[in-house]
Motif scaffolding. Structure first.
Motif, mmCIF file in Angstrom:
data_model
loop_
_atom_site.group_PDB
_atom_site.id
_atom_site.type_symbol
_atom_site.label_atom_id
_atom_site.label_comp_id
_atom_site.label_asym_id
_atom_site.label_seq_id
_atom_site.Cartn_x
_atom_site.Cartn_y
_atom_site.Cartn_z
ATOM 1 N N UNK A 6 0.847 -1.189 0.000
ATOM 2 C CA UNK A 6 0.000 0.000 0.000
ATOM 3 C C UNK A 6 0.878 1.232 0.000
ATOM 4 N N UNK A 7 0.268 2.418 0.066
ATOM 5 C CA UNK A 7 1.048 3.648 0.087
ATOM 6 C C UNK A 7 1.567 3.916 1.492
ATOM 7 N N UNK A 8 2.552 4.785 1.572
ATOM 8 C CA UNK A 8 3.100 5.147 2.881
ATOM 9 C C UNK A 8 2.014 5.743 3.775
ATOM 10 N N UNK A 9 1.163 6.594 3.186
ATOM 11 C CA UNK A 9 0.100 7.235 3.973
ATOM 12 C C UNK A 9 -0.907 6.220 4.487
ATOM 13 N N UNK A 10 -1.375 5.330 3.619
ATOM 14 C CA UNK A 10 -2.351 4.334 4.048
ATOM 15 C C UNK A 10 -1.756 3.383 5.087
ATOM 16 N N UNK A 11 -0.488 3.033 4.924
ATOM 17 C CA UNK A 11 0.166 2.163 5.896
ATOM 18 C C UNK A 11 0.298 2.826 7.246
ATOM 19 N N UNK A 12 0.685 4.094 7.241
ATOM 20 C CA UNK A 12 0.848 4.822 8.504
ATOM 21 C C UNK A 12 -0.497 5.004 9.211
ATOM 22 N N UNK A 13 -1.522 5.392 8.451
ATOM 23 C CA UNK A 13 -2.837 5.614 9.051
ATOM 24 C C UNK A 13 -3.400 4.326 9.643
ATOM 25 N N UNK A 14 -3.232 3.208 8.917
ATOM 26 C CA UNK A 14 -3.709 1.920 9.432
ATOM 27 C C UNK A 14 -3.018 1.573 10.742
ATOM 28 N N UNK A 15 -1.718 1.743 10.789
ATOM 29 C CA UNK A 15 -0.976 1.418 12.007
ATOM 30 C C UNK A 15 -1.426 2.307 13.164
#
Length: 323
Positions: free
Chosen positions: A263-272
């Motif tokens: 996924x994108x960096x943003x989507x990965x960070x938000x999910x975490x």
């Protein structure tokens, strides 16, 4: 009463301002004047609009004057994000209004250790947003306990409703998650799928503020969680959402490194950020002291958002909503 709402054109204000008008209050909305409410209502025609750039006026040290000069009986602050801004407003309103209500966040807590979390029992926050909101809530409580301005802080979960994207089943805003579930394709899930997210419909948040205004003695000096009656975990959320399209969710477990790689960096960070906290909050205090009774279960609130987005071209899915 005369109630001033700061930032009343946003998610919460869309529902709160009409509620206050219907309750018989004189309402003033302070906003930058660049956005209308997400949903129109006839009550808005009775609302006084005041245009003010809070960030600029805070820098000039005059925003508190803008609010105080309106001579409010109560002030609802929906758009305060720093301790300095909150402190300046408190100092100017002390003795100038009867009640200041602040919109906080459940992110005032860090990762959960037990569920549900009662007010003040969560772990220490992390990240600038959560840390500042926690500092504000603590300052407000100390202000009232010290005999100063009467204050209340209300802490919503992940707000949903028509007009904006909900936090989805893997804890982010990736529209591809909804496309995947609607098509019945495998969805990669980080962690074990037991992590929780606590959503709330914007109108239920508005209900909490309306009740706190109506019961100032019960609300004085208190902080309240305003969330749905239950929270969703990743697996259950995905299964429910797939069912809206007549599908079964096909979930594939992945490590966080594997998930981030897909996924994108943003989507990965938000999910975490959402799933690492794994929040589930208690509303018992708000129920007991204010009579808070949220109308929406979390899945119903999210479905309303998804249905609106699909109908207005804001979300691409495969197949029709059958829910």
């Amino acid at each position: 009463m005369k109630v001033v709402v700061i930032g009343g054109s946003g998610h919460i204000g869309t529902y709160l301002v009409p509620r206050l008008v219907r309750a018989g209050h004189q309402v003033v909305n302070i906003s930058r004047g660049t956005r209308t409410a997400y949903a129109d209502a006839p009550e808005w025609r009775e609302v006084e609009q005041v245009a003010a750039d809070r960030e600029r006026q805070d820098a000039e040290g005059v925003f508190g004057d803008t609010v105080a000069d309106l001579r409010p009986d109560a002030v609802v602050d929906l758009v305060c994000f720093t301790l300095d801004s909150a402190t300046a407003l408190v100092e100017r309103l002390r003795g100038a209004t009867g009640h200041l209500l602040h919109c906080g966040t459940v992110w005032r807590y860090g990762p959960s250790r037990k569920s549900p979390i009662a007010e003040g029992e969560g772990t220490a926050p992390f990240g600038e947003y959560g840390i500042e909101k926690d500092r504000i809530a603590r300052m407000l409580k100390a202000e009232t306990e010290g005999g100063g301005l009467a204050t209340t802080s209300l802490h919503p979960g992940h707000i949903v409703g028509p007009g904006w994207h909900p936090i989805g089943p893997v804890g982010n805003l990736d529209p591809g998650v909804w496309r995947t579930l609607s098509a019945g394709r495998p969805l990669r899930v980080p962690g074990d799928g037991a992590e929780t997210m606590h959503h709330v419909h914007a109108d239920d948040v508005a209900q909490g503020f309306e009740l706190a205004i109506a019961h100032p003695e019960a609300a004085r000096g208190e902080d309240f969680h305003v969330v749905a009656p239950t929270a969703l975990n990743v697996r259950g959320y995905a299964q429910i959402a797939a069912g809206w399209f007549g599908r079964e969710a096909v979930l594939e477990s992945a490590t966080w490194d594997e998930f981030r790689a897909g996924t994108t960096e943003e989507h990965g960070r938000t999910a975490w950020e959402h799933l690492y906290r794994s929040h589930c909050l208690s509303i018992e205090k708000a129920r007991t002291l204010l009579g808070y009774a949220p109308a929406y279960q979390p899945e119903a609130a999210v479905l309303e958002s998804v249905r609106w987005l699909v109908a207005h071209g804001g979300l691409e899915v495969e197949g029709d909503l059958v829910a």
